[in-house]
Each structure stands twice: as structure tokens, then as C-alpha cells.
Design a protein around this motif. Sequence first.
Motif, PDB file in Angstrom:
ATOM      1  N   PHE A   1       1.300  10.236   4.814  1.00  0.00           N
ATOM      2  CA  PHE A   1       0.228  10.675   5.635  1.00  0.00           C
ATOM      3  C   PHE A   1       0.426  10.143   7.040  1.00  0.00           C
ATOM      4  CE2 PHE A   1      -1.929   8.502   1.637  1.00  0.00           C
ATOM      5  CZ  PHE A   1      -2.508   9.790   1.239  1.00  0.00           C
ATOM      6  N   SER A   2      -0.495  10.732   7.972  1.00  0.00           N
ATOM      7  CA  SER A   2      -0.170  10.634   9.316  1.00  0.00           C
ATOM      8  C   SER A   2      -0.291   8.863   9.751  1.00  0.00           C
ATOM      9  CB  SER A   2      -1.220  10.995   9.907  1.00  0.00           C
ATOM     10  OG  SER A   2      -2.600  10.643  10.142  1.00  0.00           O
ATOM     11  N   GLN A   3       0.077   8.718  10.811  1.00  0.00           N
ATOM     12  CA  GLN A   3       0.342   7.384  11.401  1.00  0.00           C
ATOM     13  C   GLN A   3      -1.288   6.649  11.344  1.00  0.00           C
ATOM     14  OE1 GLN A   3       2.544   6.425  14.768  1.00  0.00           O
ATOM     15  NE2 GLN A   3       1.557   4.068  14.869  1.00  0.00           N
TER      16      GLN A   3
ATOM     17  N   LEU B   1       0.255  16.291   3.555  1.00  0.00           N
ATOM     18  CA  LEU B   1       0.843  16.325   1.960  1.00  0.00           C
ATOM     19  C   LEU B   1       2.005  17.259   1.977  1.00  0.00           C
ATOM     20  CD1 LEU B   1      -0.037  15.638  -0.706  1.00  0.00           C
ATOM     21  CD2 LEU B   1      -1.463  17.415  -0.705  1.00  0.00           C
ATOM     22  N   LEU B   2       3.217  16.539   1.536  1.00  0.00           N
ATOM     23  CA  LEU B   2       4.314  17.210   1.234  1.00  0.00           C
ATOM     24  C   LEU B   2       4.334  17.989  -0.105  1.00  0.00           C
ATOM     25  CD1 LEU B   2       6.964  14.764   2.691  1.00  0.00           C
ATOM     26  CD2 LEU B   2       5.391  16.660   4.145  1.00  0.00           C
ATOM     27  N   ARG B   3       3.961  19.225  -0.437  1.00  0.00           N
ATOM     28  CA  ARG B   3       3.966  19.843  -1.552  1.00  0.00           C
ATOM     29  C   ARG B   3       4.431  21.354  -1.431  1.00  0.00           C
ATOM     30  NH1 ARG B   3      -2.094  19.411  -4.248  1.00  0.00           N
ATOM     31  NH2 ARG B   3      -0.705  20.121  -5.910  1.00  0.00           N
TER      32      ARG B   3
ATOM     33  N   ILE C   1       0.866  -1.203  -0.078  1.00  0.00           N
ATOM     34  CA  ILE C   1       0.156  -0.180  -0.133  1.00  0.00           C
ATOM     35  C   ILE C   1       0.865   1.211   0.066  1.00  0.00           C
ATOM     36  CG2 ILE C   1      -1.627   1.354   1.434  1.00  0.00           C
ATOM     37  CD1 ILE C   1      -3.206  -1.159   1.948  1.00  0.00           C
ATOM     38  N   GLU C   2       1.865   1.277   0.765  1.00  0.00           N
ATOM     39  CA  GLU C   2       2.678   2.422   0.840  1.00  0.00           C
ATOM     40  C   GLU C   2       3.365   2.831  -0.465  1.00  0.00           C
ATOM     41  OE1 GLU C   2       5.944   4.669   3.837  1.00  0.00           O
ATOM     42  OE2 GLU C   2       5.240   2.648   4.499  1.00  0.00           O
ATOM     43  N   SER C   3       3.911   1.787  -1.043  1.00  0.00           N
ATOM     44  CA  SER C   3       4.431   1.993  -2.418  1.00  0.00           C
ATOM     45  C   SER C   3       3.539   2.513  -3.490  1.00  0.00           C
ATOM     46  CB  SER C   3       5.235   0.757  -2.775  1.00  0.00           C
ATOM     47  OG  SER C   3       6.341   0.376  -1.760  1.00  0.00           O
ATOM     48  N   LEU C   4       2.481   1.814  -3.497  1.00  0.00           N
ATOM     49  CA  LEU C   4       1.370   2.272  -4.456  1.00  0.00           C
ATOM     50  C   LEU C   4       1.009   3.487  -4.310  1.00  0.00           C
ATOM     51  CD1 LEU C   4      -0.738  -0.885  -3.978  1.00  0.00           C
ATOM     52  CD2 LEU C   4       0.391  -0.252  -6.213  1.00  0.00           C
ATOM     53  N   ILE C   5       0.974   3.957  -3.152  1.00  0.00           N
ATOM     54  CA  ILE C   5       0.522   5.388  -2.826  1.00  0.00           C
ATOM     55  C   ILE C   5       1.454   6.385  -3.479  1.00  0.00           C
ATOM     56  CG2 ILE C   5       0.349   7.303  -0.907  1.00  0.00           C
ATOM     57  CD1 ILE C   5      -0.962   5.112   0.920  1.00  0.00           C
TER      58      ILE C   5
ATOM     59  N   LEU D   1      -7.876   2.788  -4.403  1.00  0.00           N
ATOM     60  CA  LEU D   1      -6.767   3.429  -3.677  1.00  0.00           C
ATOM     61  C   LEU D   1      -6.252   4.560  -4.331  1.00  0.00           C
ATOM     62  CD1 LEU D   1      -4.709   3.434  -1.418  1.00  0.00           C
ATOM     63  CD2 LEU D   1      -3.414   1.919  -2.668  1.00  0.00           C
ATOM     64  N   ARG D   2      -6.072   4.539  -5.681  1.00  0.00           N
ATOM     65  CA  ARG D   2      -5.683   5.288  -6.460  1.00  0.00           C
ATOM     66  C   ARG D   2      -6.880   6.889  -6.402  1.00  0.00           C
ATOM     67  NH1 ARG D   2      -5.138   4.122 -12.697  1.00  0.00           N
ATOM     68  NH2 ARG D   2      -7.390   3.842 -12.410  1.00  0.00           N
ATOM     69  N   ASN D   3      -7.946   6.452  -6.289  1.00  0.00           N
ATOM     70  CA  ASN D   3      -9.292   7.591  -6.078  1.00  0.00           C
ATOM     71  C   ASN D   3      -8.906   8.182  -4.911  1.00  0.00           C
ATOM     72  OD1 ASN D   3     -10.347   6.965  -8.470  1.00  0.00           O
ATOM     73  ND2 ASN D   3     -11.773   5.806  -7.639  1.00  0.00           N
ATOM     74  N   VAL D   4      -8.740   7.484  -3.894  1.00  0.00           N
ATOM     75  CA  VAL D   4      -8.503   8.105  -2.500  1.00  0.00           C
ATOM     76  C   VAL D   4      -7.090   9.067  -2.410  1.00  0.00           C
ATOM     77  CG1 VAL D   4      -7.535   7.374  -0.158  1.00  0.00           C
ATOM     78  CG2 VAL D   4      -9.559   6.542  -1.043  1.00  0.00           C
ATOM     79  N   VAL D   5      -6.106   8.777  -3.147  1.00  0.00           N
ATOM     80  CA  VAL D   5      -4.968   9.262  -3.159  1.00  0.00           C
ATOM     81  C   VAL D   5      -5.178  10.761  -4.025  1.00  0.00           C
ATOM     82  CG1 VAL D   5      -2.558   9.423  -3.974  1.00  0.00           C
ATOM     83  CG2 VAL D   5      -3.434   7.310  -2.877  1.00  0.00           C
ATOM     84  N   GLU D   6      -5.576  10.587  -5.039  1.00  0.00           N
ATOM     85  CA  GLU D   6      -6.034  11.939  -5.923  1.00  0.00           C
ATOM     86  C   GLU D   6      -6.914  12.687  -5.287  1.00  0.00           C
ATOM     87  OE1 GLU D   6      -7.306  10.334  -9.618  1.00  0.00           O
ATOM     88  OE2 GLU D   6      -5.211   9.651 -10.044  1.00  0.00           O
ATOM     89  N   SER D   7      -7.833  12.093  -4.112  1.00  0.00           N
ATOM     90  CA  SER D   7      -8.723  13.098  -3.571  1.00  0.00           C
ATOM     91  C   SER D   7      -8.020  13.684  -2.457  1.00  0.00           C
ATOM     92  CB  SER D   7     -10.082  12.362  -3.205  1.00  0.00           C
ATOM     93  OG  SER D   7     -10.839  11.823  -3.890  1.00  0.00           O
ATOM     94  N   ALA D   8      -7.191  12.794  -1.940  1.00  0.00           N
ATOM     95  CA  ALA D   8      -6.237  13.531  -1.035  1.00  0.00           C
ATOM     96  C   ALA D   8      -5.302  14.834  -1.630  1.00  0.00           C
ATOM     97  CB  ALA D   8      -5.127  12.492  -0.357  1.00  0.00           C
ATOM     98  N   LEU D   9      -4.983  14.453  -2.610  1.00  0.00           N
ATOM     99  CA  LEU D   9      -3.909  15.476  -3.343  1.00  0.00           C
ATOM    100  C   LEU D   9      -4.752  16.809  -3.888  1.00  0.00           C
ATOM    101  CD1 LEU D   9      -2.003  13.212  -5.961  1.00  0.00           C
ATOM    102  CD2 LEU D   9      -0.955  14.438  -3.915  1.00  0.00           C
ATOM    103  N   ALA D  10      -5.889  16.420  -4.016  1.00  0.00           N
ATOM    104  CA  ALA D  10      -6.988  17.739  -4.550  1.00  0.00           C
ATOM    105  C   ALA D  10      -7.448  18.466  -3.303  1.00  0.00           C
ATOM    106  CB  ALA D  10      -8.243  17.182  -5.470  1.00  0.00           C
ATOM    107  N   LEU D  11      -8.004  17.647  -2.133  1.00  0.00           N
ATOM    108  CA  LEU D  11      -8.574  18.171  -1.396  1.00  0.00           C
ATOM    109  C   LEU D  11      -7.879  18.294   0.259  1.00  0.00           C
ATOM    110  CD1 LEU D  11     -12.082  16.231  -1.812  1.00  0.00           C
ATOM    111  CD2 LEU D  11     -11.279  18.532  -2.621  1.00  0.00           C
ATOM    112  N   GLY D  12      -6.675  17.668   0.199  1.00  0.00           N
ATOM    113  CA  GLY D  12      -6.086  17.914   1.497  1.00  0.00           C
ATOM    114  C   GLY D  12      -6.460  16.602   2.527  1.00  0.00           C
ATOM    115  N   SER D  13      -7.525  16.045   2.214  1.00  0.00           N
ATOM    116  CA  SER D  13      -8.036  15.003   3.288  1.00  0.00           C
ATOM    117  C   SER D  13      -8.614  13.683   2.609  1.00  0.00           C
ATOM    118  CB  SER D  13      -9.461  15.639   3.687  1.00  0.00           C
ATOM    119  OG  SER D  13     -10.254  16.030   2.902  1.00  0.00           O
TER     120      SER D  13
END
Length: 436
Positions: free
Chosen positions: A332-334, A376-378, A313-317, A352-364
Motif C-alpha cells: 500500500f502507499s505510504q 496492488l502488486l498482481r 499490521i503490515e505482516s497481517l496484511i 483488517l482482513r475485510n479491508v485487505v480483501e476489498s482492496a484485492l477485489a476493488l483496487g481501493s
Amino acid sequence: MTHAETTGIIELDENGGGQAGRAATGVRAQVIDGPDRGLVSESSGSLVVGTSAENDLVLTDPAASRYHVELKCEDGILVKDLGSQKGTFVNGLRIQTAVVPFGARLRLGTSVIRLMAAGTGKPSPARPLLEIPGLVAWSPGMQEVARAVNQAAGSNVSVLLQGETGTGKGVVARALHDASARAGGPFVVVDCGALPPTLVASQLFGHERGAFTGADRRQEGAFEQAQGGTIFLDEIGELPLSVQPALLGVLERRSFRLLGGKDDTRVDVRVISSTHRDLRAEANDGTFRADLYFRLAGARICIPPLRDRHEDIESLIAVFARAVTGIPGLAFSQATMESLYSHHWPGNLRELRNVVESALALGSLSLNGEQAQSVLLRSQEVVPYRQARAEVISAFERSYLGRLLELTDGNVAAGARAARMDRPYLRTLLMKHGLR
């Protein structure tokens, strides 16, 4: 008829359990009654029983099905009926899927099969981690996939990829092509589930000008486009029964004829196909040709669901985040990671990809209706409004479309009806987000 889904329904045979059962790494099946009495087969992976010659244990019992039952060592023996016509029985109970102890006896047709432990010697030494470019494979299940890809890459045998929707069968197909001697040739994808039945043959084999109404020019088909490379038939289980004989002919003769054409065209392609269905069960009931399945499944690779590969999972993220932003740093936090590990992931990698992209766009990110804040390290620069708006809309579209495909089992027509959208527009969106 009573069906069993649990263990504890069989008396343990005195020679089948004990230390041997607990140390087993494989399964051994022996026919103890019926036409094939004395026949034995053993496997460290799955062992398939039936009357077809492709099975590991081949029966001549006319009451058994072509692909009758699959056996696998898993805290006992996992028994899975493959949609057989007359069923699989244990102690008089008909079972669909059950874990039974070593020493159990199965009845298939008029045959009785005793299940025993195999591979009970000294454990084999740990194998080195195998890396295949394009595959995230840290988990044991995906390491088995990587080894299967590595082995199949050295041959020209047809490969059938099996796994739930969203497990990444297309990624594995591409990795297999890239690892083979055909890597320099084309990789052509045909989504069998997205093509109208009337156009499937034309898409696969092409057509001559005037072959049908609207055919105003010669059109190359996917097999011709893939010459010298690989053709990937995604969701082959959706291929109409009427087209299956033509595909079988290409695989057997290595040639095809364009619709409306007069001459055969020789073809040099490697065929990889995928499905989320059990084609063995469909071959049993006649909805998929058994001879075509045999040709497609020269080798079978089963891709595990994301819930069984938490180590990845971590590598896929990181892979998904970099694909969107080009930035490798995403953490992501622990607490959030724990929620990711505990999530069931019915949509697998796509979810999982949808979750990551939502996190990138929305910060949550949202799992099971609960909000979990992400770190998010941006870049600290303000993102332009148009860019931020486009990212949010894109994330919403991908999340919505991914869920739509899950609920409609990947059927585009059904998805368009459920979403009250035009089917061509839905296809356009799916192509835009790489979901088709």
C-alpha cells in the motif's frame, strides 16, 4: 451513586510515588485495614483481588466479591472493578475503571488496600523475539501472548483466551494446539454461540440412537471426536447455564456419558476456551458458574486489540493477501499505511482482513468513509470476468458479515433478524467465509 472514570481523584501517599512510581513495572497491594490486615501480594502483570482461591490476593472479607478488582501497572495503577456486588471505592467515589497514582487506597467491602509500586529495581534485559508458528507477533503485546502460548504448550492445563471480538482467539488456540504434544491429534472447534440451546449437550457429548425425537443413529460428540487432541470451546460465555454442570463434570472426572447412554466414556482431551466477556464478573452475579470458570481458567491468556499492536499490521496484511491470492507481494502507499495505523479498528483482525480483501477485489480501500488508493502488486494479465465478479461479491459478503457480527456482538440469531435473512443461510455464509 457517583462513578469515576478519570485520574486525579486520590491524594498521593508520601511513600507511594516519586521515582519508585515512575520506574515501576509491577503493582504491590497490601491490606491495611479489615479482616486480612497485613496481607500482601505483588505481580509484574495483572493482580486480581477477591475471595476466590484463584485470586492473587485472597480476602476473607465477606463483603468482598469472588473476583472483585483487577490491578495493573500502567502510568500509575489501572484499577478495574470486575462487576463486584458492593463496588470499589476511592475517596468515597465508586469507580468502574480508573488510573490512580501509586500510594492510593482502595476500599473493597470492609477492607482497605494500599497500592504501591513493584519491580522498581534495574530494568531487566531485553528478551529475544519469540516466534510461534501461526502467530503474527512483532508487537510487545503479542510477544507476551507468544510467551504465554510457549509456556502453556508444555502442560495439559486448561487455557482461557480472553479478548475483544475479532482479535484472533481462534488463531491463538490453534497455535497453542500445534505447539503442544497433542499437535498430532485432532483439533475440534465448538462455537458455543452458534448452537441452539437444545442441541448444545448433544454437540458436546453426543447421543445414542433413540435418545430424543429425530435421533435415528448414534452420534459422536465433540469430546469424543477430540480424543487424544484438543477441543476449542469458542465463546464459552454463551454456554447455557443448564449445560454448564455437565461440562464441569467432564473437566473434573475426565469422562462423560452420551445422551441416552448407560456407560461413561473416558476422555483424554485438552480444553481451550475463549470469550470476549469478563467471566469473573458473570461468576459474581451468578450468570456463569464460578467453579466452571476455575476449571477453564487454569491459565489465562489475554489477546490485545489490533489498535494496541500496530507493529503487526503490515505482516497481517501480507498474511491475509497471500491467503486470498497465493501471491506474497502486496504493498500500500505510504498515505494508505498511515491511515491503517491511525484507524481505531473496532472490528480488530476481522475488520483488517475485510479491508485487505476489498482492496484485492476493488483496487481501493475505504476507512472512515474516505477512499485511499492502494498499490496492488498482481499479475498484469486481465482477470476473467467471472473470477473478478466472484471476488467482488466475496469481498462484499465478508465485509458485510463481519460488520453484522460486530453490531450484534456475534449473536447469529440477532444478526439474521437484523439482516432479514434466514438463520441457516446466514450460518452457511459465515462458515463459507471462516467467520464461524
